[in-house]
Design an enzyme around this catalytic site. Structure first.
Site, PDB file in Angstrom:
ATOM      1  N   HIS A   1       2.177   2.103   2.801  1.00  0.00           N
ATOM      2  CA  HIS A   1       2.697   0.629   2.881  1.00  0.00           C
ATOM      3  C   HIS A   1       3.918   0.500   3.151  1.00  0.00           C
ATOM      4  O   HIS A   1       4.894   1.291   3.489  1.00  0.00           O
ATOM      5  CB  HIS A   1       2.645   0.441   1.151  1.00  0.00           C
ATOM      6  CG  HIS A   1       1.476   0.378   0.347  1.00  0.00           C
ATOM      7  ND1 HIS A   1       1.082   1.406  -0.513  1.00  0.00           N
ATOM      8  CD2 HIS A   1       0.182  -0.137   0.672  1.00  0.00           C
ATOM      9  CE1 HIS A   1      -0.243   1.266  -0.801  1.00  0.00           C
ATOM     10  NE2 HIS A   1      -0.681   0.316  -0.334  1.00  0.00           N
TER      11      HIS A   1
ATOM     12  N   ASP B   1       6.581   1.552   1.113  1.00  0.00           N
ATOM     13  CA  ASP B   1       6.729   3.401   1.345  1.00  0.00           C
ATOM     14  C   ASP B   1       7.600   3.963   2.273  1.00  0.00           C
ATOM     15  O   ASP B   1       8.352   4.636   2.267  1.00  0.00           O
ATOM     16  CB  ASP B   1       5.351   3.844   1.427  1.00  0.00           C
ATOM     17  CG  ASP B   1       4.193   3.801   0.495  1.00  0.00           C
ATOM     18  OD1 ASP B   1       4.766   3.763  -1.034  1.00  0.00           O
ATOM     19  OD2 ASP B   1       3.087   3.262   0.507  1.00  0.00           O
TER      20      ASP B   1
HETATM   21  C1  XUL Z   1      -6.553  -0.647  -3.583  1.00  0.00           C
HETATM   22  C2  XUL Z   1      -6.571   0.394  -2.696  1.00  0.00           C
HETATM   23  C3  XUL Z   1      -5.109   0.442  -1.641  1.00  0.00           C
HETATM   24  C4  XUL Z   1      -5.198   0.295  -0.130  1.00  0.00           C
HETATM   25  C5  XUL Z   1      -3.879   0.304   0.772  1.00  0.00           C
HETATM   26  O1  XUL Z   1      -7.757  -0.617  -4.227  1.00  0.00           O
HETATM   27  O2  XUL Z   1      -7.501   0.990  -1.893  1.00  0.00           O
HETATM   28  O3  XUL Z   1      -4.592   1.754  -1.902  1.00  0.00           O
HETATM   29  O4  XUL Z   1      -6.127   1.042   0.487  1.00  0.00           O
HETATM   30  O5  XUL Z   1      -3.202  -0.882   0.198  1.00  0.00           O
END
Ligand code: XUL
Ligand code: MN
Length: 345
Positions: A49, A52
């Site tokens: 992210h 992150d």
């Molecule tokens: C939420 C999910 C997230 C995404 C990345 O359900 O899967 O972790 O993969 O933002």
């Protein structure tokens, strides 16, 4: 020709055990510790992210964000780890309480787009062209709260701004039908690909499929994967498992439905997933009960199961399966699969 797969996970997949009803059950760990675990498991890449990669991103200037992203890139290079993608985390901020790109508040929509542009800047520094969009709060709790046709326009506006910001990036939409919302605006892969056609550059808008999200939509993950691959649009993958229609469980791959896991791997194999450099990512979480000394098992096990299933797919008697399909003997085909998965008696 059979080929090898490259594996990936994100720092959030080494989670500490908190759920909506209770606190963490494992000690908080640093990013460096998580990176070291990824390396020790022999995974090739990490997904991120935006925060992150650059913690407290909203408090930092564009220049500082670029500087910190550069420091991270040097660290990853030093460890020989690739950044697979970067995703804007648009569900934590006070500005995204009512959604991000589809918020009813124009100021908040602006915030979401600006933050997404910073995410793209980070991705370029980290050396990836892949931006993942899990549209967490783009939906409603109360149907009348938003205009669903306007929501499509808002989503296209946001995607277009991102595509214009950097002509080299690709956007992979990760559909999910619910949680945290009651209903999300982009619940399936079909919705994601339809949305792509409305953007200024449809060929740079594709998808990421997560097994659990398909199951939550009442759909078959293997069929969803095949659908996206038929369009050349499966640019990333979150393999995991899910026991029916409940909260998003992110269980180890194959944990609930081994046959569905086999079917997912078979679709990937038959359509050449990974040949364009796509990674197999496991969006799995340790059970809350997991002790710190077993903290990596869900990732290691997901990869073990995946690789065992690759062997199962490659050793499946496809010629016999074709004969049974030609004879319309699906009963025997069913048993062929079951006995192949069971192995010798
Ligand atoms: C939420 C999910 C997230 C995404 C990345 O359900 O899967 O972790 O993969 O933002
Ligand atoms: Mn995911």
């Amino acid at each position: 020709m059979p080929h090898d797969y490259q594996f990936c996970f994100g720092p959030w997949n080494l989670s500490e055990g908190q759920d909506p009803y209770g606190p963490t059950t494992r000690p908080t760990q640093t990013f460096d510790w998580k990176l070291a675990q990824l390396k020790s498991l022999g995974f090739a890449a990490m997904m991120f992210h935006d925060d992150d990669a650059v913690p407290d991103i909203d408090q930092k200037s564009a220049a500082q964000i670029l500087r910190e992203a550069g420091e991270l890139k040097r660290r990853l290079d030093g460890e020989g780890i690739v950044a697979e993608m970067v995703a804007p985390r648009l569900w934590f901020s006070p500005h995204t309480i009512d959604g991000a790109y589809t918020s009813n508040d124009p100021e908040h929509r602006r915030y979401a787009i600006e933050r997404s542009l910073r995410t793209i800047d980070i991705a370029r520094v980290l050396g990836t062209d892949l931006i993942v969009l899990w549209l967490a709060r783009e939906g409603t709790y109360v149907r009348e709260a938003k205009d669903p046709a306007r929501a499509v326009e808002h989503l296209v506006t946001a995607l277009d701004r991102m595509l214009a910001h950097d002509p080299t990036i690709r956007l992979a939409i990760e559909p999910k039908p619910n949680e945290p919302m009651d209903h999300a605006y982009v619940p399936t892969i079909g919705h994601a690909l339809a949305l792509a056609t409305l953007t200024r550059d449809p060929k740079r808008v594709g998808a990421l499929i997560e097994s659990a999200h398909c199951i939550l939509a009442g759909l078959d993950p293997g069929d969803e994967i095949a659908f996206a691959m038929a369009f050349g649009k499966l640019w990333s993958l979150h393999l995991n498992d899910q026991n029916g229609l409940k909260f998003d469980q992110d269980k180890p791959f194959g944990s609930t439905n081994l046959r569905s896991a086999f079917d997912q791997v078979r679709v990937l194999e038959r359509n050449g997933y990974g040949r364009q450099g796509e990674y197999v990512c496991f969006d799995v979480h340790p059970f809350r009960t997991t002790r710190p000394e077993h903290w990596l098992a869900h990732l290691d096990n997901s990869r073990r199961t995946f690789l065992r299933l690759v062997d199962k797919v490659r050793s499946f008697d496809e010629a016999r399966a074709r004969e049974l399909v030609a004879a319309r003997d699906y009963q025997a085909l069913d048993q062929l699969v079951i006995e192949h998965l069971l192995g010798p008696a």
